[in-house]
Structure formats: structure tokens, C-alpha cells
Design an enzyme around this catalytic site. Structure first.
Site, PDB file in Angstrom:
ATOM      1  N   GLU A  32       0.826  -1.199   0.000  1.00 40.46           N
ATOM      2  CA  GLU A  32       0.000   0.000   0.000  1.00 40.46           C
ATOM      3  C   GLU A  32       0.865   1.255   0.000  1.00 40.46           C
ATOM      4  OE1 GLU A  32      -2.154  -2.976   2.784  1.00 40.46           O
ATOM      5  OE2 GLU A  32      -0.122  -2.601   2.017  1.00 40.46           O
ATOM      6  N   CYS A  41      -2.358  -3.654   7.152  1.00 38.19           N
ATOM      7  CA  CYS A  41      -1.914  -3.906   8.521  1.00 38.19           C
ATOM      8  C   CYS A  41      -2.290  -2.748   9.433  1.00 38.19           C
ATOM      9  CB  CYS A  41      -0.421  -4.170   8.565  1.00 38.19           C
ATOM     10  SG  CYS A  41       0.599  -2.740   8.178  1.00 38.19           S
TER      11      CYS A  41
END
Length: 346
Positions: A57, A80
Site C-alpha cells: 500500500e 496492517c
């Protein structure tokens, strides 16, 4: 809310990015990310390149810059929610102004999970489960290790048609063919631990490195581990400088796997003799079996596995076959057959 055709195509692209050749198989999962605009066009993409590098990301957000605002992030693993070597991806997506997140697999790691909740709490649209099975397959070993708290164990052995791994005089070089041995090195390269017993090191003196078809060592080598309580000659080849080595002074398979998992190891390639194989089988700690069957008959000699305490056919260990591959002969050798099996019954 369901996913769009553009998001489905983006997820397949993200999976391909995650599987980019050269990306390490561990200890981190392989992850890909694609950012889409409202029209479904790709704005940016990224993928994780191994421990200590930006997560997928973050990689995609860096490539997008200000264009990330208002996009949909399509990512193969739940963003996460913790700070490790890098910051939490869920927070990075929020701060970048991403509008919607679609992910495939929920994060099984309790230390990193919760990203979806963080995203929803910040007002983002969140969809999960798109191509979940494909994502789990991409990170099969990592997912298993995290969910079970121990490494995945592949037991590999070579055998004759009558189940012998060595002749009566102890000779075993070579039960399998050259093609089978090359295939073994291919499988070794997928693991991060090569494990044998102390007796194998004392008697056979294996090198336990991963080599290519020209017998040259690969630049990245698994950890070579010998398991057993006996003292060993430090001159044995497993202790040379060709790769990292470790002597686990235990006979307990559970204890060995606990120690290896604590060292961030996720895939054990078990190449020990019949005693070590029997110990792991009796403990229920074999997750995959790879057998190379050579067209030979010996009639006597060492069995592939030690006594399992099975006295009747009804109690037989019955793994299920998941793959059968014929390995063509090389230099006039007869073909060998590779069987891949998983524990359990059909």
C-alpha cells in the site's frame, strides 16, 4: 456493496504484482496493491519486496502522490494495523485520502490485524473476500505458519518400488535419478529451513545447500539445521561456511518447530532419515509429503520411515495424493515419479 469488474481485474493484477519473481517467500507475506480512480482506471500500483521494504500500500501511495485522494485501493491482504519496521498501512490509506478499500484475505496475524476496523472507523468503504482463495494460495506457507504458530513441514524422501531408501549395505547414492535430484533442489529453494537428524549428519555428511542444474550454489540459502542431542564433529559439511547452520539439541519435533518459528522460519524441508521422519509423523507434524519413486527393486535395506507403531491395516497412515508428475530420464536414466501428498483422507 459488491465489487466491480474493474476491482476484480485490479485484484488479479495485484496478485500478479505480489508474485513478482525475486520477491522473498518469507518471512513477510507477498502483497500487491492497485489504486483505481472512480472510472476504474489504474492510478498507481505497488508491491512488497521483502522485510524492511515499504508495504504494498505504501509503495502504491508513493507512486500515486496526490492522485491517491479519492481512489479505491485494491490489495491482496488486509492492510496492517500495527507499527513494525514500517508504519500501519491502514492509517497511511486514511491519511492519503483513499475513499474505498477492497482486500482479498483477512490478516491472520493478531499483531497486525484490525486494519479493516480502522478503515471503517475513519469512514472508508471496505469490502473483503475478493479472490480470497487465490490470495491464501499465494501465501499458503506464511498463512499456515501464522495460523498454527509453527512452520509448515514438507517431508521429502526418495524410495525404490519396494519402499527402500538405501540398500542393505547402507548405500543410497543414488536411489533417485538426476532429474529427481534437480527437482529436489527446486523444492529446497522454496523453503527457509533444511532439517536432518544427527545420525544423518554423522553417517552421510550432507552439504544441504541449494544448487542449480550445474551444481552451483544459489545466492540465497535456507538455514541448515541438525536436530539431535549427540555431539557432532565440527568438521561435518553442514557446519561449513556455505550457508548458515544450527544444531538444535533436542529430539522433540514440537520443541524444534517452536525454536524455528521463534527465529522467523516458516517452511521446514525435512530430509532426515527414517527415525526423524517417524518422529514427525507420530507427532502429527508433517503437512506435505514429496516422494520420488525410482524404478528399482532391492528386496532388503533401510525403510523410508521408522516404525510408526501401526500393527493393522485399518490403522494405516493414509495421506491423499495431490499431484503425480513423471520426471523424464536424463543421460539414459529411467524416469522417476514424483508424488505429492497431504495428510488426511479423502
Amino acid at each position: 456493496m459488491s465489487t466491480t469488474a474493474a476491482e476484480q481485474a485490479a485484484m488479479r493484477r495485484a496478485l500478479a504484482l505480489a508474485a513478482t519473481p525475486g520477491v522473498p517467500l518469507g518471512p513477510n507475506p507477498r502483497v500487491g496493491c492497485v489504486l483505481l480512480d472512480d472510472a476504474g482506471a489504474v492510478v498507481a500500483e505497488g508491491h512488497h519486496r521483502g522485510a524492511g521494504t515499504p508495504h504494498a500500500e505504501a509503495d502504491a501511495l508513493a507512486a500515486a502522490g496526490d492522485r491517491a485522494r479519492g481512489t479505491t485501493a485494491v490489495v491482496t491482504l488486509e492492510p496492517c494495523n500495527h507499527t513494525g519496521r514500517t508504519g500501519p498501512c491502514a492509517r497511511a490509506l486514511v491519511e492519503a485520502g483513499v475513499r474505498r478499500v477492497v482486500f482479498a484475505q483477512s490478516d491472520p496475524n493478531p499483531n497486525a490485524a484490525g486494519g479493516a476496523d480502522t478503515l471503517r472507523a475513519a469512514g472508508l468503504e471496505v469490502e473483503s473476500g475478493l479472490l480470497r482463495a487465490e490470495s491464501r494460495q499465494l501465501n499458503e506457507v506464511w498463512t499456515f505458519a501464522v495460523e498454527h504458530g509453527r512452520p509448515f513441514v514438507t517431508w521429502k524422501f526418495a524410495t525404490t518400488l519396494d519402499g527402500r531408501s538405501a540398500a542393505a549395505d547402507g548405500t543410497s547414492r543414488w536411489v533417485s535419478s538426476l532429474a529427481a535430484r534437480r527437482d529436489t533442489h527446486r523444492l529446497r529453494a522454496l523453503c527457509d529451513v533444511m532439517l536432518v537428524g544427527a545420525s544423518t549428519v554423522a553417517v552421510d555428511d550432507p552439504l544441504l545447500t541449494v544448487r542449480d542444474d550445474q551444481d552451483r550454489p544459489l545466492p540465497t540459502q535456507p538455514l541448515r539445521v541438525v536436530m539431535g542431542e549427540r555431539d557432532l564433529d565440527p568438521g561435518r559439511r553442514i557446519f561449513n561456511g556455505d550457508a548458515e547452520s544450527l544444531h538444535l539439541r533436542t529430539r522433540d519435533p514440537h520443541a524444534a518447530l517452536v525454536e524455528l518459528y521463534a527465529r522467523d522460519r516458516q517452511h521446514v524441508f525435512l530430509e532426515g532419515g527414517p527415525t526423524l521422519a517417524g518422529a514427525f509423523l507420530r507427532a502429527g507434524l508433517v503437512d506435505e509429503i514429496v516422494v520420488y519413486v525410482a524404478p528399482l527393486l532391492l528386496g532388503a535395506g533401510r525403510s523410508a520411515v521408522a516404525d510408526l507403531g501401526i500393527t493393522t491395516i485399518a490403522a494405516a497412515f493414509r495421506p491423499r495424493v495431490t499431484d503425480i508428475t513423471v520426471l523424464a530420464g536424463i543421460d539414459g536414466e529411467e524416469p522417476n515419479v514424483r508424488l505429492t501428498l497431504a495428510p488426511g483422507e479423502d
